[in-house]
Design an enzyme around this catalytic site. Structure first.
Site, mmCIF file in Angstrom:
data_model
loop_
_atom_site.group_PDB
_atom_site.id
_atom_site.type_symbol
_atom_site.label_atom_id
_atom_site.label_comp_id
_atom_site.label_asym_id
_atom_site.label_seq_id
_atom_site.Cartn_x
_atom_site.Cartn_y
_atom_site.Cartn_z
ATOM 1 N N SER A 147 0.846 -1.189 0.000
ATOM 2 C CA SER A 147 0.000 0.000 0.000
ATOM 3 C C SER A 147 0.883 1.241 0.000
ATOM 4 O O SER A 147 2.006 1.213 0.525
ATOM 5 C CB SER A 147 -0.905 0.011 1.228
ATOM 6 N N TYR A 160 -1.958 -0.594 10.633
ATOM 7 C CA TYR A 160 -1.920 -1.014 9.235
ATOM 8 C C TYR A 160 -0.663 -0.491 8.555
ATOM 9 O O TYR A 160 0.026 -1.229 7.836
ATOM 10 C CB TYR A 160 -3.173 -0.492 8.538
#
Length: 253
Positions: A147, A160
């Site tokens: 990501s 995350y």
């Protein structure tokens, strides 16, 4: 992006019953890879992905597995080789779990563990399970879906972000160790690519994000799938240890 197909071997894509995983699996199958469409829940979605691949002339099987469980991962890789007739030589680590917003001052160790389970434990189990087949085959591809939150450092997603950083650290370490075996290891880092789970997102939010992207649009699942397909191909045989951002330039500067 044209991507000459690596011959033989099976592509295994986790989290492939919907979203990015489904499109990645379809693309790899279209490129000639027998493809294992792996899911934990959403059997109907996985069957639809497989039916679509077969209708287009490809080869695929849907396989249910908990990719955070060591015994299940070992069985998954064995089942993929048995059902598709060859060892797994392309692994796409895509499965994810919930990504809740959390006040960074209230984050618990369990919050971190929840993310590390998907982005450190699961990739480690999968890598170890596919490694013997890749070595016997004379090489392979491991492609992790990361990501661009690393650059954005979103505080409400601290666990995350930290886990995604750790995930790419695995890529860099594995690339060095597995390179002599002819195995490349890379991370594809998407920006915000709307998929089914974003169905309720307000149009204003999408427009606001797209306005920040130099290419002035949202990413599409096909953008990510094309990058994965390239890294899975012989054309990418001299690329390893890299993190390829696919976000329209959103995090430039």
């Amino acid at each position: 992006m044209d991507s000459p197909t690596r011959t033989n071997g099976v592509a295994l894509v986790t989290g492939a019953s919907r979203g990015l995983g489904a499109v990645i699996a379809a693309r790899l199958a279209a490129d000639g890879h027998p493809t294992a469409v792996v899911y934990r829940s959403g059997a109907d979605g996985a069957r639809r992905v497989v039916d679509g691949i077969r209708a287009a002339g490809g080869t695929a099987e849907a396989i249910a597995a908990d990719v955070t469980d060591e015994t299940a991962v070992t069985a998954l890789v064995e089942d993929a080789a048995r059902l598709l007739g060859a060892p797994v030589t392309t692994l796409v680590v895509n499965a994810t779990g919930p990504q809740p917003d959390t006040d960074p001052t209230e984050v618990t160790w369990q919050d971190h563990l929840d993310q590390l389970t998907f982005f450190v434990k699961s990739p480690t189990l999968l890598m170890r399970a596919v490694l013997p087949g890749m070595r016997a085959h004379g090489g392979g591809r491991i492609i992790q879906i990361g990501s661009d939150v690393l650059e954005r450092a979103l505080p409400q997603m601290t666990p995350y972000v930290a886990a995604k950083a750790a995930q790419h650290a695995l890529t860099e370490c594995w690339a060095q160790v597995l390179g002599p075996d002819g195995i490349t290891v890379n991370t594809v880092a998407p920006g915000w690519v709307p998929v089914e789970r974003h169905a309720g997102t307000a149009a204003e939010s999408l427009a606001s994000y797209a306005a920040e992207v130099p290419l002035r649009r949202m990413g599409r699942p096909e953008d990510i799938a094309a990058t994965v397909a390239f890294l899975a191909s012989d054309a990418a045989s001299f690329i390893t240890g890299e993190r390829v951002k696919v976000n329209g330039g959103h995090t430039l500067g």
